[in-house]
Design a protein around this motif. Structure first.
Motif, short mmCIF file in Angstrom:
data_model
loop_
_atom_site.label_atom_id
_atom_site.label_comp_id
_atom_site.label_asym_id
_atom_site.label_seq_id
_atom_site.Cartn_x
_atom_site.Cartn_y
_atom_site.Cartn_z
N THR A 1 -12.46 -62.94 31.67
CA THR A 1 -11.76 -63.15 30.41
C THR A 1 -11.99 -64.56 29.86
OG1 THR A 1 -9.72 -63.90 31.48
CG2 THR A 1 -9.96 -61.54 31.12
N PHE A 2 -12.44 -65.46 30.70
CA PHE A 2 -12.68 -66.84 30.29
C PHE A 2 -14.07 -67.02 29.71
CE2 PHE A 2 -12.78 -71.53 31.46
CZ PHE A 2 -11.73 -71.89 30.63
N MET A 3 -14.98 -66.09 30.02
CA MET A 3 -16.37 -66.22 29.59
C MET A 3 -16.50 -66.01 28.08
SD MET A 3 -18.42 -63.99 32.44
CE MET A 3 -17.98 -64.00 34.17
N GLU A 4 -17.27 -66.86 27.46
CA GLU A 4 -17.58 -66.70 26.05
C GLU A 4 -19.08 -66.46 25.86
OE1 GLU A 4 -17.24 -69.26 21.90
OE2 GLU A 4 -15.81 -69.61 23.51
N GLU A 5 -19.89 -67.31 26.46
CA GLU A 5 -21.34 -67.12 26.47
C GLU A 5 -21.71 -66.48 27.80
OE1 GLU A 5 -23.28 -67.65 23.98
OE2 GLU A 5 -21.86 -68.70 22.67
N THR A 6 -22.12 -65.21 27.77
CA THR A 6 -22.29 -64.46 29.01
C THR A 6 -23.75 -64.23 29.40
OG1 THR A 6 -22.16 -62.38 27.77
CG2 THR A 6 -20.10 -63.27 28.67
N GLU A 7 -24.69 -64.66 28.58
CA GLU A 7 -26.09 -64.42 28.90
C GLU A 7 -26.46 -65.16 30.18
OE1 GLU A 7 -30.39 -64.33 26.54
OE2 GLU A 7 -28.70 -65.45 25.72
N ARG A 8 -27.12 -64.47 31.09
CA ARG A 8 -27.53 -65.00 32.39
C ARG A 8 -26.34 -65.55 33.18
NH1 ARG A 8 -31.39 -66.21 28.90
NH2 ARG A 8 -30.53 -68.26 28.43
N THR A 9 -25.18 -64.92 33.02
CA THR A 9 -23.98 -65.31 33.75
C THR A 9 -23.46 -64.13 34.55
OG1 THR A 9 -23.35 -66.95 32.09
CG2 THR A 9 -21.62 -66.18 33.56
#
Length: 257
Positions: free
Chosen positions: A72-80
């Motif tokens: 829920t904290f992630m905003e930019e999720t690419e390669r995460t």
């Protein structure tokens, strides 16, 4: 990353927060440039919103991977990848460089965090650590003076009285010596770059008035400066290095054959 989501949660959604991530990424890029250039496999452990990781990719042109437990904290999720930084889904010795940017205070087992960072790094790999001081005057998440100094129940009461939160949970700051002992105990060679960081970035990052005060501080003897920074600096900066390990038995036999 586990901070109580009241005051800090509101701050994360602001433009001021986004600007602060961009500033922090520029600091990291400056301090870690040589290591990033030499690293093929780099990861941000506890990457949070991912904003710093994304900005670093833009600045450096390098591909970075992120690991964050709180989706829920992630905003930019690419390669995460959603993952616990205490049990990374990564083979031992598979990364060249990792960031632990204001991470240690958010985990339940801080020794295990540094041991896991050591595990995933290749021989000779490095880690960049930014670490807050328990005795910083201003607590960085809730912006309340002396909050992190207090016992848990008193900190909870202080938060409620300030109306900035209800519980001071999931945040465990240490003082300098125990923190350094944990990093060394994991096997790392520890280099404190706090003074170098301030020397190089005080004017551009914190402003000229702070620079004037810092230059006065720099007239003190080195031992006095070191003691004061270790006890009173609100945060410290470290480069950790995993020692170059001798080859294992199979590698030795191959070389000798």
């Amino acid at each position: 990353m586990g901070a109580d989501r009241d005051r800090y949660g509101r701050y994360v959604s602001t433009e001021d927060y986004r600007r602060s991530r961009a500033r922090k990424a520029r600091v990291v890029a400056h301090l870690c440039r040589e290591y990033l250039e030499d690293s093929a496999r780099t990861a941000d452990l506890g990457s949070g919103t991912g904003l710093i990781k994304k900005e670093l990719e833009t600045i450096t042109g390098k591909t970075l991977y992120g690991f964050e437990i709180d989706r829920t904290f992630m905003e930019e999720t690419e390669r995460t990848v959603q993952a616990d930084v205490l049990a990374l889904p990564v083979r031992s010795g598979s990364l060249d460089f990792v960031f632990l940017n204001h991470l240690y205070e958010h985990v339940s087992n801080q020794g295990a965090l540094f041991a896991e960072a050591y595990r995933v790094l290749t021989s000779g790999g490095r880690a960049y650590v930014t670490a807050g001081n328990r005795f910083a005057v201003m607590e960085p998440h809730y912006r309340l003076p002396f909050l992190s100094w207090l016992p848990r129940q008193a900190a909870d009461a202080y938060l409620r009285a300030s109306r900035r939160g209800s519980q001071y949970e999931g945040i465990r700051f240490l003082t300098y010596r125990p923190l350094r002992q944990l990093m060394r105990g994991a096997g790392f060679l520890v280099r404190d770059i706090t003074e170098r960081t301030i020397d190089e970035l005080i004017d551009s990052t914190w402003g000229r008035p702070w620079g004037t005060g810092w230059r006065a501080f720099r007239t003190l003897p080195a031992a006095a400066r070191r003691s004061l920074l270790q006890s009173a600096s609100p945060q410290w900066f470290f480069i950790l290095e995993k020692p170059v390990l001798p080859p294992g038995p199979e590698e030795v036999s191959e070389v000798g054959s």
